[in-house]
Design a protein around this motif. Structure first.
Motif, PDB file in Angstrom:
ATOM      1  N   VAL A 159     -25.891  55.423  45.124  1.00  0.00           N
ATOM      2  CA  VAL A 159     -25.842  54.438  44.042  1.00  0.00           C
ATOM      3  C   VAL A 159     -26.240  53.082  44.609  1.00  0.00           C
ATOM      4  O   VAL A 159     -25.517  52.521  45.434  1.00  0.00           O
ATOM      5  CB  VAL A 159     -24.441  54.356  43.410  1.00  0.00           C
ATOM      6  N   GLY A 160     -27.383  52.573  44.174  1.00  0.00           N
ATOM      7  CA  GLY A 160     -27.839  51.261  44.609  1.00  0.00           C
ATOM      8  C   GLY A 160     -27.931  51.127  46.111  1.00  0.00           C
ATOM      9  O   GLY A 160     -27.759  52.089  46.857  1.00  0.00           O
TER      10      GLY A 160
ATOM     11  N   VAL B 257     -23.811  49.599  46.834  1.00  0.00           N
ATOM     12  CA  VAL B 257     -22.649  50.384  46.407  1.00  0.00           C
ATOM     13  C   VAL B 257     -22.442  51.570  47.345  1.00  0.00           C
ATOM     14  O   VAL B 257     -21.325  51.951  47.650  1.00  0.00           O
ATOM     15  CB  VAL B 257     -22.801  50.861  44.944  1.00  0.00           C
TER      16      VAL B 257
ATOM     17  N   TRP C 122     -17.281  50.046  41.864  1.00  0.00           N
ATOM     18  CA  TRP C 122     -18.349  49.925  40.864  1.00  0.00           C
ATOM     19  C   TRP C 122     -17.923  50.578  39.550  1.00  0.00           C
ATOM     20  O   TRP C 122     -18.114  50.012  38.480  1.00  0.00           O
ATOM     21  CB  TRP C 122     -19.640  50.544  41.396  1.00  0.00           C
TER      22      TRP C 122
ATOM     23  N   ASP D  99     -22.695  45.659  35.967  1.00  0.00           N
ATOM     24  CA  ASP D  99     -23.438  45.791  37.216  1.00  0.00           C
ATOM     25  C   ASP D  99     -24.283  47.059  37.159  1.00  0.00           C
ATOM     26  O   ASP D  99     -23.795  48.158  37.408  1.00  0.00           O
ATOM     27  CB  ASP D  99     -22.438  45.847  38.381  1.00  0.00           C
ATOM     28  N   ARG D 100     -25.548  46.900  36.807  1.00  0.00           N
ATOM     29  CA  ARG D 100     -26.455  48.047  36.726  1.00  0.00           C
ATOM     30  C   ARG D 100     -27.006  48.367  38.106  1.00  0.00           C
ATOM     31  O   ARG D 100     -27.346  47.469  38.863  1.00  0.00           O
ATOM     32  CB  ARG D 100     -27.595  47.762  35.754  1.00  0.00           C
ATOM     33  N   GLN D 101     -27.098  49.643  38.407  1.00  0.00           N
ATOM     34  CA  GLN D 101     -27.573  50.107  39.704  1.00  0.00           C
ATOM     35  C   GLN D 101     -28.583  51.236  39.494  1.00  0.00           C
ATOM     36  O   GLN D 101     -28.586  51.886  38.447  1.00  0.00           O
ATOM     37  CB  GLN D 101     -26.399  50.642  40.546  1.00  0.00           C
ATOM     38  N   ASP D 102     -29.409  51.477  40.489  1.00  0.00           N
ATOM     39  CA  ASP D 102     -30.262  52.662  40.491  1.00  0.00           C
ATOM     40  C   ASP D 102     -29.488  53.782  41.176  1.00  0.00           C
ATOM     41  O   ASP D 102     -28.918  53.591  42.245  1.00  0.00           O
ATOM     42  CB  ASP D 102     -31.570  52.404  41.241  1.00  0.00           C
TER      43      ASP D 102
ATOM     44  N   TRP E 247     -25.397  52.554  34.612  1.00  0.00           N
ATOM     45  CA  TRP E 247     -24.057  51.968  34.577  1.00  0.00           C
ATOM     46  C   TRP E 247     -23.090  53.014  34.054  1.00  0.00           C
ATOM     47  O   TRP E 247     -23.477  53.973  33.408  1.00  0.00           O
ATOM     48  CB  TRP E 247     -24.015  50.701  33.727  1.00  0.00           C
TER      49      TRP E 247
END
Length: 177
Positions: free
Chosen positions: A17-18, A21, A78, A91-94, A128
């Protein structure tokens, strides 16, 4: 004669994750899907009574991650920040899910994608946490406490192959336990 390829097993995978994170060890990832809406229309002067079909919006379902309950960590923070009632901006993550091909590479390829094994990868952009489900508690069983996180995302990238030759390599991760 042609080269024969065996299907990849689905029990060895990494989830990251991100970049800040990190990851957690997941036992299951489900719900990877995308659908293209079909738009049908017919022009008034068309010679056929059948409508023409054209592609419309692409819609993605949510992915579900299941993992054993742990004490904290960046991934847990997260999750909490996304589902907290007093949160600010989400908090958007890839989120990257890598399927490891254990038929190639060294034994380390099961644990780390950096070993160079060819495998499949899915990248979920701007993800998210949309839903969190805590573990079921039952004192009469001796099972691992499993939490579930449902993740919404905006876009899915699916490269054909991913590995050492294509700039791949992942962070730590969630090989199935």
């Amino acid at each position: 004669m042609g080269t024969h390829f065996y299907p990849m097993t689905k029990m060895n995978f990494l989830v990251t994750v991100g970049s800040d994170v990190g990851s957690a060890a997941f036992s299951e990832v489900t719900g990877i899907d995308s659908t293209v809406d079909v738009i049908e229309f017919r022009q008034g002067n068309a010679g056929s009574l059948a409508p023409i079909k054209i592609p419309g919006l692409v819609k993605h379902g949510n992915i579900t991650l299941k993992y054993g309950l742990t004490k904290g960590g960046a991934f847990k923070e997260w999750v909490i920040s996304c589902v907290n009632e007093r949160r600010g901006k989400i908090d958007r993550q890839d989120v990257t899910v890598e399927l490891i091909d254990i038929t190639e590479g060294s034994p380390q390829s099961v644990v780390s994608s950096a070993a160079g094994a060819t495998h499949m990868v899915w990248v979920f952009k701007n993800a998210w946490v949309a839903k969190y489900t805590g573990a079921d508690l039952n004192s009469t069983t001796s099972e691992v406490a499993i939490e579930t996180v449902e993740i919404a995302y905006e876009e899915i990238l699916i490269p054909m192959e991913y590995g050492a030759n294509t700039g791949g390599g992942g962070g730590g991760g969630g090989d199935a336990e």
